[in-house]
Each structure stands twice: as C-alpha cells, then as structure tokens.
Design an enzyme around this catalytic site. Structure first.
Site: not given
Ligand code: PEP
Ligand code: MG
Length: 580
Positions: A203, A310, A467, A478, A515
């Site tokens: 607490h 990550r 992503n 990417r 995310c």
């Molecule tokens: C994604 O792929 O959107 C992700 C959040 O993971 P990372 O960018 O680490 O591959």
């Molecule tokens: Mg990813």
C-alpha cells in the site's frame, strides 16, 4: 522483541560519494537532505505480568486503539480529497485494527498475563504466519498491512511516533514506512522516501505513486549506511540512490529534473485523465517499448500500461540470447516499474528483418522463413527459458504473454503446451508465478485473420500487428523502399482484415488491441474506434497527442464512417474519404 522508530543520531559524514540500489517503487527524481529513522530494539516486554495488572494492561490497549482510530479517521478525512487509493488503504487499516477476532485474541492473551505489547506482537505474528503459507504474492503483500498496524499499535502504546515536523523538503529513510506515516510526512513537506523492506504492490508504494512522490524500496541497510542531513539523489525510475553526489552527478540529475518538469508542463494534465470519446466510450491507451530505457518516457505519459514489449529488440548489441536469470530481471523491472498497470510482453520475434541468432541456414526469404513462433517452437530451449523468466516475473499478476506471428491453430496449442511444461517445472521447485497468466497472440498474417474465430477460442487476447499484416496481405516487403507505394496500411484489404479480426475477438468476448504503426496514425484513429478496437498501443512520444484526438471523436459517427469505408475498393478512395 519490540522495535520502536527513533530519529537516527547525527554522526560524521565521510563525504565520499556512494551508490545504493533498490526497487523503483514510485517514479520521479528528488535531490535533498535525508532524515533517517532507525528501529530500536527492546526485549523487556515478554515477561508475565502480575494478576492485578491485567485490568491496567487491557485499559492501556483500549486507549491505544481509541487513539489510533482517531488518528486513522483524521488521515482518512484528509486523504478523501487527496486520493481514493489512500482512503481505501486507511480503511483497510481500520478494518484490521477493529477486527473483533484479532482483538478478542489479544485480550485473551492479556488475560493469560501477557503485557499489551507481547499480546499484540504474538497475535499479529500468528496472523501473519497464516498469510505466509499462501503462494499468492498479492495476499502475501497484505502481511505488510498487518505488520504496519501492529507497529502502529505498539508505537501508540508508547506514544513513540516519528516526529513529522522536521521533514520539510527532506527524503525520509526508514526500515518500513506505514501509509499513515507517509500521509503525515507528505503533509509536513517530505519529498521522497526510501525503505529497507516492502514490495511494489504494498500500500505504501501504491500511495507514493498516487502522490507522485519518488520512492525506492527494498534498500538493504539504508538506515545504517545513510546519515542524517547527508545530501542524496533518489531516482524512482531506476531505483538508484546516490549519496554525497559529486557536482557533475548533481548537475546531471538536476538537468533530468528540469526535463521532467518541462515535459509535464507541455503535456498539461492530459496524462492523468482516462481516455474516452465524446460519447464516453472508454479506450485503453498503452505504450510500445523496444528497450528498458523506454520505460522512463512511458511513465510520464500516464499510459494504461505496456501493450507491446518487443523483447527481441532487447537483444540488440548482444551476441547471444541471455540466460533465464537476466531475462527474469528485465521482465521483473518492466512489471515492477509499471505495476499495477498491465504489461504485455511479446516472446522473441526473431527472424526476418530482426535478428538471426540461432537460424541454421541462410534463408532466401527470411520474412517467409523461420521467424516468430516458428523460431520459438524450433528452438524450444530458448522459448522455455523466456517463458520461465516471464512466469517467474509474473508474481504480481500484471504480466501478459504474447506470441508473435501465429498463423496456425496448432502453433498456438503447441506454444500453450510449452507454457504448461514450464509451469510444471516451476511447480516442482515450488517457485511462485501467476497461474492465471493471460496468453494472447499477434494477428499479423492473413491466415491468422481468416481463422481468427477459432484462434480467439484458444487464447485470452488479440493484438493486431498492422505492420506485418500489411506486408503479408499486400505481399509488399515492409523494408524495401522500392515497394513503398505498394505497402500501405490504408489499403481496403488491410482494413477488412482488421475489421474481421475485431469481430472475431468480440464474438469470443476477448479484448483486441492494435500495436502496429497504424495505431499511431491520426487518420486511422477514428475508424479503428468505429471498428470496435478496445486498446491502442503506440510509442510513448505520440501517446498524449493521440489521447487528445480521441477526446474529440464521436463513437457513433465513427461506426458510420466504417460503414462508408467498407464500401470503398481502393487505397486512394479510402484516403480521400478520410480527408473529408
Ligand atoms: C507489427 O507487425 O505490426 C508489430 C507490431 O510487430 P513488429 O513491428 O515488431 O513486427
Ligand atoms: Mg510484427
């Protein structure tokens, strides 16, 4: 044996700079002189009192309890305006203090010719022993509450409570601080504290965080090492304490304090407000971290927790994957610093454009190769080390485990089987962990989206990795600048994939977050909310800007917007529609 709290005698200060390390329990930095309290030990209490003193002992105890009740009520009244958390803590203390069962046992002990002090110590220690048997760390933390009430009764019996009046602008050092002490020290103007014992879920730690008061706990022998009026720095972000700091360290920390103040000014009060739309739909805003360093910037945003850690990026610069112990320290630090907020820690997403440690051959298409969950199931020892470290760090129940790159139900089931193996190994050694730890998956392949209804039945949450989902849906690398135009998360196929995933999660009543980078894109916020996303996890620097955007969004309008977007067939049309 009874201990009382007294201010430490002043002794000469060696003047040498020194460092101590404890557990960061409440973030912030303070530079000030210390006020050190020590425990004094007395042994004379455990003797039998004569028959004719029993009445007197009972009366002494009743008076102490009445005094303490008055004291708690006073703090409670003040704390109601300060924070609900504080009020709840004091109410817990009142419940313990007035617990009929405990009180009757204490009075019975006095009738058996124990002094009031002995009776209190014996009864509270017996209660604590019962609590100690549990494996549940949260319940174990309540032992600290019992100890606090016990010490408080004892010091009230002797009217030996700390002298709060001299604490203005000081950092308090005490073996164990009670929340009542903390409220009174804060009122007197103390600006931080250090304790030798205590947990981050105690607490007093919760209280310190709600006061925004820097604190470091679990610093062994702090009250012996630190001297009254010595200048010290406490860093509540890292748990570091510097005593007799050199001028250069003082300057460094003073700059940090200035930076934090600047940052706070820029953000205004936004960090402390819960995120919601105009029509009061609550959205969780979480932070992504790529290193332990990132935690500092997360804390100032007041985020609802960590939505994506990550862990593979923690490996950068290392030539091998660290052992279980090192990883346990990493994950504990994240969980402790963020407690009681939840942290979602993703298992190593090794492979592809990230790290290639342990991949036996040179892959021609690494993005389609041994990465994410495939790598972990292939290198089971690496996976198990990480899972055991995560489980061990989960004792405060605020860690969630996330699996990367799931594209098949069998991968999820195999991963859960490995987790169960790790749990059994810990059970056999009696090592505690959160047995109800949540396990969720990243949705970042079209395959995962298409089978998301069945995946949702087998896990506790989804997080959309936009992503990779964009990369794999559009077959556009990417990392390849030649196909930048082809790689676009606003493509209608990607938006439909996101929609499908959210629907599957809703159908199975599991939370769904996003995310990937799309979560931070201001043009995407409204339709993500309209699609029904529960949580957005973004890098700390954009978190508050995003919060500001969400405050101006109307959920019902967003649902209509999604209906419009779903009718469109090209990225161009979608971007046009969002611009209007
Ligand atoms: C994604 O792929 O959107 C992700 C959040 O993971 P990372 O960018 O680490 O591959
Ligand atoms: Mg990813």
């Amino acid at each position: 044996m009874l201990s009382e709290i007294v201010k430490k005698e002043s002794s000469p200060n060696s003047g040498f700079q020194g460092f101590l390390k404890g557990i960061p329990s409440s973030n912030g930095i303070a530079i000030a002189q210390v006020e050190v309290y020590e425990q004094e030990y007395h042994y004379q209490y455990d003797y039998e009192i004569p028959e004719n003193e029993i009445e007197n002992e009972m009366l002494r105890l009743k008076n102490a309890i009445a005094h303490l009740n008055f004291d708690y009520n006073e703090v409670l009244n003040k704390s109601k305006n300060l924070s609900i958390v504080v009020a709840q803590i004091i109410e817990t203390y009142q419940l313990i203090l007035n617990d009929e069962y405990i009180l009757n046992n204490i009075f019975d002990r006095i009738k058996n010719r124990y002094t009031a002090e002995s009776a209190v110590i014996k009864e509270f220690d017996a209660q604590k022993a019962l609590f100690k048997k549990t494996k549940d760390e949260i319940i174990k933390e309540r032992i600290v509450d019992l100890e606090n009430v016990k010490l408080r009764i004892l010091s009230t019996l002797h009217l030996r409570v700390p002298d709060y009046s001299t604490s203005k602008d000081k950092i308090i050092v005490m073996s164990n601080l009670t929340p009542t002490d903390l409220v009174k020290f804060k009122e007197a103007g103390a600006i931080g504290f250090i304790t030798e014992i205590g947990g981050i879920a105690s607490h007093v730690s919760i209280l310190a965080r709600s006061f925004g008061m820097p604190a470091v706990i679990g610093v062994r022998e702090a009250s012996k090492i630190l001297q009254n009026n010595q200048t010290i720095i406490i860093d509540g972000f890292t748990g570091l304490i510097v005593y007799n700091p050199s001028q250069s360290i003082l300057n460094k920390y003073q700059n940090k304090i200035n930076e934090i103040e600047e940052h706070k000014k820029r953000l205004g009060d936004l960090a402390n407000i819960k995120t919601h739309t105009i029509d009061d739909v609550k959205i969780k805003l979480l932070a992504n971290i790529d290193s332990l360093e990132d935690l500092k910037s997360v804390l100032v945003t007041g985020s609802d927790g960590i939505g994506l850690a990550r862990t593979e990026t923690f490996l950068s610069g290392l030539s091998r994957i660290p052992d279980e112990e090192t990883q346990y320290n990493w994950y504990s630090e994240i969980a402790n610093v963020m407690y009681p907020k939840e942290v979602t820690i993703r298992c190593f997403d090794i492979g592809s454009d990230k790290f290639s440690i342990g991949i036996p051959i040179k892959e021609n298409n690494p993005a389609l190769g041994l990465r994410g969950i495939r790598y972990l199931l292939f290198n089971k020892l690496v996976f198990k080390n990480q899972l055991r470290a995560l489980l061990r760090a989960s004792i405060h129940k605020n860690i969630k485990i996330m699996l990367p790159m799931i594209s098949d139900l069998i991968e999820l089931k195999d991963a859960i089987a490995v987790l169960d193996e790790c749990k059994k190994e810990l059970d056999s050694k009696d090592i505690p962990y959160d047995n109800n730890i949540k396990i969720g998956i990243m949705i970042e392949t079209p395959a995962a989206v298409i089978i998301s209804e069945s995946l949702a039945k087998e896990c506790d949450f989804f997080s959309i990795g936009s992503n990779d989902l964009t990369q794999y849906t559009l077959a556009a690398d990417r990392t390849n600048e030649l196909v930048t135009d082809a790689y676009n998360s606003f493509h209608p196929a990607v938006l439909k994939m996101i929609c499908m995933t959210i629907k599957s999660a809703k159908k199975a009543f599991i939370p769904v977050s996003i995310c990937g980078e799309l979560a931070s894109h201001s043009a995407a916020t409204q339709f993500l909310i309209g699609m029904g996303i529960d949580e957005l996890s973004v890098p700390a620097p954009v978190l508050l800007e995003l919060k500001n955007i969400i405050f101006k969004i109307n959920y019902q309008d967003s649902v209509e917007l999604v209906k419009e977007l779903m009718k469109l067939n090209s990225t161009y049309e979608i971007l046009q529609c969002l611009e209007n």
